[in-house]
Write an enzyme that holds these catalytic residues in place. Structure first.
Site, PDB file in Angstrom:
ATOM      1  N   LYS A 182      -1.064  -0.201 -37.103  1.00 38.98           N
ATOM      2  CA  LYS A 182      -1.525   0.274 -35.852  1.00 38.98           C
ATOM      3  C   LYS A 182      -1.136  -0.774 -34.713  1.00 38.98           C
ATOM      4  O   LYS A 182      -1.401  -1.707 -34.658  1.00 38.98           O
ATOM      5  CB  LYS A 182      -3.103   0.170 -35.738  1.00 38.98           C
ATOM      6  CG  LYS A 182      -3.524   0.828 -34.562  1.00 38.98           C
ATOM      7  CD  LYS A 182      -5.095   0.339 -34.347  1.00 38.98           C
ATOM      8  CE  LYS A 182      -5.351  -0.781 -33.556  1.00 38.98           C
ATOM      9  NZ  LYS A 182      -4.950  -0.566 -32.175  1.00 38.98           N
ATOM     10  N   GLY A 234      -3.946 -11.261 -33.599  1.00 39.72           N
ATOM     11  CA  GLY A 234      -4.748 -10.920 -32.462  1.00 39.72           C
ATOM     12  C   GLY A 234      -5.781 -11.984 -32.234  1.00 39.72           C
ATOM     13  O   GLY A 234      -5.600 -13.102 -32.634  1.00 39.72           O
ATOM     14  N   SER A 235      -6.971 -11.537 -31.515  1.00 41.97           N
ATOM     15  CA  SER A 235      -7.813 -12.530 -31.028  1.00 41.97           C
ATOM     16  C   SER A 235      -8.640 -13.159 -32.235  1.00 41.97           C
ATOM     17  O   SER A 235      -8.900 -12.262 -33.381  1.00 41.97           O
ATOM     18  CB  SER A 235      -8.911 -12.045 -30.072  1.00 41.97           C
ATOM     19  OG  SER A 235      -9.629 -10.908 -30.838  1.00 41.97           O
ATOM     20  N   THR A 236      -9.358 -14.189 -32.184  1.00 35.88           N
ATOM     21  CA  THR A 236     -10.191 -14.857 -33.224  1.00 35.88           C
ATOM     22  C   THR A 236     -11.334 -14.027 -33.187  1.00 35.88           C
ATOM     23  O   THR A 236     -11.924 -13.911 -34.465  1.00 35.88           O
ATOM     24  CB  THR A 236     -10.444 -16.285 -32.693  1.00 35.88           C
ATOM     25  OG1 THR A 236      -9.153 -17.029 -32.603  1.00 35.88           O
ATOM     26  CG2 THR A 236     -11.355 -16.844 -33.694  1.00 35.88           C
ATOM     27  N   GLU A 237     -11.749 -13.597 -32.442  1.00 36.44           N
ATOM     28  CA  GLU A 237     -13.133 -12.720 -32.549  1.00 36.44           C
ATOM     29  C   GLU A 237     -13.069 -11.550 -33.360  1.00 36.44           C
ATOM     30  O   GLU A 237     -13.524 -11.394 -34.436  1.00 36.44           O
ATOM     31  CB  GLU A 237     -13.450 -12.386 -30.943  1.00 36.44           C
ATOM     32  CG  GLU A 237     -14.659 -11.524 -30.747  1.00 36.44           C
ATOM     33  CD  GLU A 237     -14.759 -10.875 -29.483  1.00 36.44           C
ATOM     34  OE1 GLU A 237     -14.254 -11.282 -28.639  1.00 36.44           O
ATOM     35  OE2 GLU A 237     -15.863  -9.997 -29.351  1.00 36.44           O
ATOM     36  N   GLY A 239     -10.325 -11.361 -35.578  1.00 36.32           N
ATOM     37  CA  GLY A 239     -10.238 -11.716 -36.840  1.00 36.32           C
ATOM     38  C   GLY A 239     -11.458 -12.069 -37.572  1.00 36.32           C
ATOM     39  O   GLY A 239     -11.404 -11.829 -38.821  1.00 36.32           O
ATOM     40  N   GLU A 256      -3.598 -14.179 -38.116  1.00 31.86           N
ATOM     41  CA  GLU A 256      -2.932 -14.982 -37.076  1.00 31.86           C
ATOM     42  C   GLU A 256      -3.569 -14.818 -35.872  1.00 31.86           C
ATOM     43  O   GLU A 256      -3.366 -13.767 -35.260  1.00 31.86           O
ATOM     44  CB  GLU A 256      -1.418 -14.558 -37.127  1.00 31.86           C
ATOM     45  CG  GLU A 256      -0.434 -16.022 -36.747  1.00 31.86           C
ATOM     46  CD  GLU A 256      -0.399 -15.486 -34.966  1.00 31.86           C
ATOM     47  OE1 GLU A 256      -1.216 -16.057 -34.230  1.00 31.86           O
ATOM     48  OE2 GLU A 256       0.688 -14.968 -34.502  1.00 31.86           O
ATOM     49  N   CYS A 290       0.081 -16.446 -28.469  1.00 27.64           N
ATOM     50  CA  CYS A 290      -1.069 -17.318 -28.896  1.00 27.64           C
ATOM     51  C   CYS A 290      -0.699 -18.823 -29.169  1.00 27.64           C
ATOM     52  O   CYS A 290      -1.639 -19.492 -29.340  1.00 27.64           O
ATOM     53  CB  CYS A 290      -1.257 -16.632 -30.410  1.00 27.64           C
ATOM     54  SG  CYS A 290       0.222 -15.869 -31.166  1.00 27.64           S
ATOM     55  N   GLU A 387      -9.463 -19.974 -25.015  1.00 28.01           N
ATOM     56  CA  GLU A 387      -8.049 -19.594 -24.883  1.00 28.01           C
ATOM     57  C   GLU A 387      -7.921 -18.664 -23.671  1.00 28.01           C
ATOM     58  O   GLU A 387      -8.844 -17.708 -23.646  1.00 28.01           O
ATOM     59  CB  GLU A 387      -7.374 -18.760 -26.168  1.00 28.01           C
ATOM     60  CG  GLU A 387      -6.315 -18.390 -26.054  1.00 28.01           C
ATOM     61  CD  GLU A 387      -5.835 -17.653 -27.371  1.00 28.01           C
ATOM     62  OE1 GLU A 387      -6.846 -16.844 -28.050  1.00 28.01           O
ATOM     63  OE2 GLU A 387      -4.552 -17.737 -27.746  1.00 28.01           O
TER      64      GLU A 387
END
Lengths: 476, 354
Positions: A182, A234-237, A239, A256, A290, A387
């Site tokens: 996706k 993508g974002s840590t959130e 993730g 990642e 990133c 970030e």
């Protein structure tokens, strides 16, 4: 008279964008099961580029079934046969690189200089690299005949749409997996063009499936019970949400995520090149990287001199039309991202850091943010911790190497770091102590398919690229 | 990048007013740096204290600047600017007065079919051809540049080099292109190189005569100092020798003689431009740069102009402060110029061969 560069736009005529696109499912473009669509815009002009299908949970299920069906034959192919397809894809990417570079700059907003000179060559290199591994897996260090996992569900970000696709798909196919990928909601087009390349290369149906959609599509994909592997960038959130979703299942996961990389400049650094590295570290791809070097840690004894040089250099950055071949900094990818960058920059000012930008005219339409420098930043400021994912550099100072390491590691992230010194022993001493997955010395933001990439701490886990990147797709 | 040194060594560093290297005020500015050139030890410490150069990073920066796309009006501007910056050169053992006169004629009217083409900056010859060139150029405003100091090897005793220089100046040379003693530099005798440049600069003075220099240089010939960077090899050496020459009073710093395997390259020239920028920031003295040898195409020349534009900026984009040492470059510039004005490529039969 002055030496003003006349406009040098790359031609849009090399790319033919259809008014609408379906999902690439089992080798065919099909509409979404519920007929939903969404628009993708060019962030530099807000012009609507095309309409793409919004995949539903039912579409995800169909795609996973198609991938599962294709897996049996694909994984049974000799490695040398899979390699042929990958080499073919790599060659087609090279042949169509100008078209794909223009497309990427249109849909993402990044300058054509970068999509042409960085993204596309790296995309092709990644496919070439993993094509080479496909028939050598016995020698990858995982014993004889390592087996693939099965169906990989892959969710990628909008900052390097085609490159992140390559990082995900190339190792998955080389090792014998099939994929459902996706692309990001704001940058679906290059993945759909890639689907066309798969057809052009004669890739068997169902080996690669591309589902466009928003976060709900991604959630349905990673939550699908018949997925064996989840790969997310993508974002840590998000993730963290994915890690919660797959917890307790037997799915293998690589994440990642975000970063807040320290770029450490010692007093014996090659200063002119350090300035270039700092600029490349934070303004490459509008800072939407990133592993961006978003925290500059500079030794106090050279701070003033370095900052003067950095400001002088920033004055020469050319912000504007991503398709102009002389543009250094393009558009921010979306209104949402622009709002986030703006809010964090305002927080930086409110918390007392000093803000500076070179004078530059920003276009009236589209999403733009001037390259920005914050000085007088401390570890306590939000702009030193969170970030930003934009062209905003926070400058901190240090007095000794030990203090530099301490400050560099004082972050929940650990994706990358940079070290600038002419002294080899100091470089190695520092690199030994930094908790970051990638450390660049006297350079920054350099990528190579042979080099593993990944993070410590909240920057994620697992490695992509190199021999290490195979492990994420093998049952070992 | 040398404010750190400037702060340490020079009292007048806060945004000094720009003075040309060939002007009277420059000597005073250099005097402010006198303690770094006071003796061999001080000079060595200063040069070795300059920030290092990262080879990969420097080459990458030069390559990136080389990707600038200069089209239409910008290209027309750049082509004319490049023509006006050429030191049209003939430095052959077979040079004759006839050959030099032909070159001078070409320098005045580079394109016989289009009189709007700008004239070149200078004609560059060996000392014994200076008088011929001077006479042929008349009052065209084009300078005569002469190589000197036992060009190209520089392997002669100092009195010989000074005599060579004085001879060229006496014959009417407006500019002297000297070579440094690379042997002395490579063996670490920096003070010898420094003193030699100073001595040649003094030999450039023209006690009785006047210079036709339009740039107000008084009576002295302007001094270009050739490093032969292909022999110095490392980028650290190039940065050091650039500072050394500027401290000794060079009006221009020049990459190469054109007589060795490796001549001007974009990274070396970029590094010299950066040294000039830093020297200017420290002292206010404006010094020129001349890449020479190996620049043959319009495309290459434009890359150099882009480097000047984005490193030193507008004040250096004139023939007073940037030159190309070249011969075949001119014809390529003229063919591109014809293409821009007519929309068609002509060919080598439509430019003059000299």
């Amino acid at each position: 008279m002055t030496f003003d560069y006349a406009p040098a736009p790359e031609s849009r005529a090399v790319v033919d964008i259809a008014p609408s696109y379906g999902l690439f499912l089992d080798g065919e473009f099909v509409p979404a099961s519920d007929g939903k669509v969404f628009k993708t815009v060019s962030p530099s002009t807000e012009e609507v580029l095309s309409e793409v299908a919004q995949a539903s949970a039912e579409d995800v299920d169909r795609a996973v079934k198609a991938a599962r069906k294709a897996f049996e034959k694909w994984s049974a192919l000799p490695g040398a046969e899979r390699a042929k397809y990958l080499f073919r894809i790599a060659r087609i990417i090279q042949e169509r690189s100008r078209e794909l570079a223009v497309l990427e700059s249109l849909d993402n907003g990044k300058p054509i200089r970068e999509s042409r000179d960085a993204d596309l060559p790296l995309v092709a290199a990644h496919f070439f690299y993993y094509a080479g591994w496909a028939d050598k897996l016995d020698h990858a260090g995982y014993g004889a005949n390592p087996r693939p996992l099965g169906v990989a569900g892959q969710v990628i970000p909008w900052n390097f749409p085609l490159l992140m696709l390559a990082w995900k798909i190339a190792p998955a196919l080389a090792t014998g997996n099939t994929v459902v990928l996706k692309p990001a909601e704001t940058t679906p087009l290059s993945a759909l063009f890639f689907a066309d390349i798969c057809r052009q290369a004669g890739l068997p149906k169902g080996v690669v499936n591309i589902l466009t959609g928003d976060g709900s599509t991604g959630a349905a994909l990673v939550g699908h019970p018949d997925i064996d592997k989840v790969a997310f960038t993508g974002s840590t959130e998000v993730g963290k949400a994915i890690a919660r979703t797959v917890a307790g299942t037997d799915k293998k996961v690589t994440l990642e995520l975000g970063g807040k990389a320290a770029n450490i400049v010692f007093d014996d650094a090659p200063l002119d090149q350090a300035v270039e590295g700092i600029v490349n570290g934070i303004f490459f791809n509008q800072g939407q990287v990133c592993c961006a070097g978003s925290r500059l840690l500079v030794q106090e004894s050279v701070a003033e001199e370095l900052l003067d040089a950095l400001k002088r250099r920033m004055r020469t950055l050319r912000v504007g039309d991503p398709l102009d071949k002389n543009t250094d900094i393009g558009a921010i990818n979306s209104a949402e991202q622009l709002a986030r960058i703006t809010a964090l920059a305002e927080a930086g000012e409110a918390e007392g850091a000093e803000r500076w930008s070179p004078s530059c005219e920003l276009p009236d339409s589209g999403y733009w943010f001037a390259p920005t420098l914050f000085t007088g930043v401390t570890q306590a400021h939000r702009i030193a911790r969170e970030e930003i994912f934009g062209p905003v550099l926070s400058v901190l100072t240090f007095r000794t190497p030990a203090e530099a390491v301490e400050k560099a590691n004082n972050t929940p992230y650990g994706l990358s770091a940079g070290i600038w010194t002419e002294k080899g022993s100091r470089m190695l001493w520092t690199a030994d102590r930094l908790r970051a997955g990638v450390i660049w010395s006297n350079t920054f933001n350099k990528f190579d398919p042979a080099s593993p990439f990944g993070g410590y701490k909240e920057s994620g886990y697992g490695r992509e690229g190199g021999r290490h990147g195979l492990e994420a797709y093998l049952n070992v | 990048m040398t404010w750190r040194y400037a702060r340490r060594y020079a009292p007048l560093v806060t945004m000094p007013i720009t003075v040309p290297a060939y002007g009277k005020e420059a000597a005073g500015r250099l005097a402010s740096m006198a303690d770094v050139t006071a003796d061999d030890g001080a000079l060595r410490r200063f040069l070795h204290g300059l920030p290092g150069v990262d080879e990969v990073g420097l080459q990458a920066r030069a390559a990136t600047l080389g990707t600038r796309s200069i089209k239409t009006t910008a290209k027309a501007y750049a082509i004319d600017l490049a023509i006006s910056m050429i030191d049209l050169t003939t430095l052959e053992g077979a040079d004759t007065p006839g050959k030099v006169r032909a070159l001078c004629a070409k320098g005045v009217h580079p394109d016989p079919t289009d009189r709007t083409a700008p004239k070149v900056a200078a004609i560059c010859v060996y000392p014994d051809m200076v008088a011929t060139a001077k006479e042929a150029l008349g009052d065209s405003g084009i300078h005569v540049a002469s190589v000197a100091t036992a060009f190209p090897a520089g392997r002669a005793a100092l009195p010989v080099k000074l005599a060579d220089t004085r001879d060229a100046v006496a014959a009417g040379a407006d500019e002297i292109d000297m070579v440094i003693d690379r042997g002395a530099f490579l063996s670490g005798r920096y003070m010898d190189v420094f003193e030699e440049i100073k001595a040649v600069k003094e030999a450039c003075a023209r006690p009785g005569g006047t210079s036709r220099s339009e740039t107000g240089g008084g009576s002295a010939a302007h001094l270009k100092v050739i490093f032969e960077t292909g022999e110095l090899q490392t980028y650290d050496n190039v940065r050091r020798v650039s500072w050394l020459a500027m401290l000794a009073g060079a009006d221009f710093i020049k990459t190469s003689t054109g007589k060795v395997a490796v001549n001007a390259t974009p990274p070396v020239t970029l590094l010299m431009l950066e040294a000039v920028r830093d020297f200017h920031a420290a002292t206010g003295v404006q010094v020129g740069v001349k890449p020479a040898g190996g620049i043959r195409t319009t495309k290459d020349a434009i890359k150099y102009l882009v480097m000047v534009n984005e490193t030193l900026g507008e004040p250096w984009l004139t023939a007073d402060w940037f030159r190309f040492g070249a011969s075949s470059l001119l014809n390529d510039l003229l063919m591109q110029r014809q293409k821009l004005s007519s929309g068609r490529y002509s060919g080598p039969d439509y430019v003059t061969v000299d």
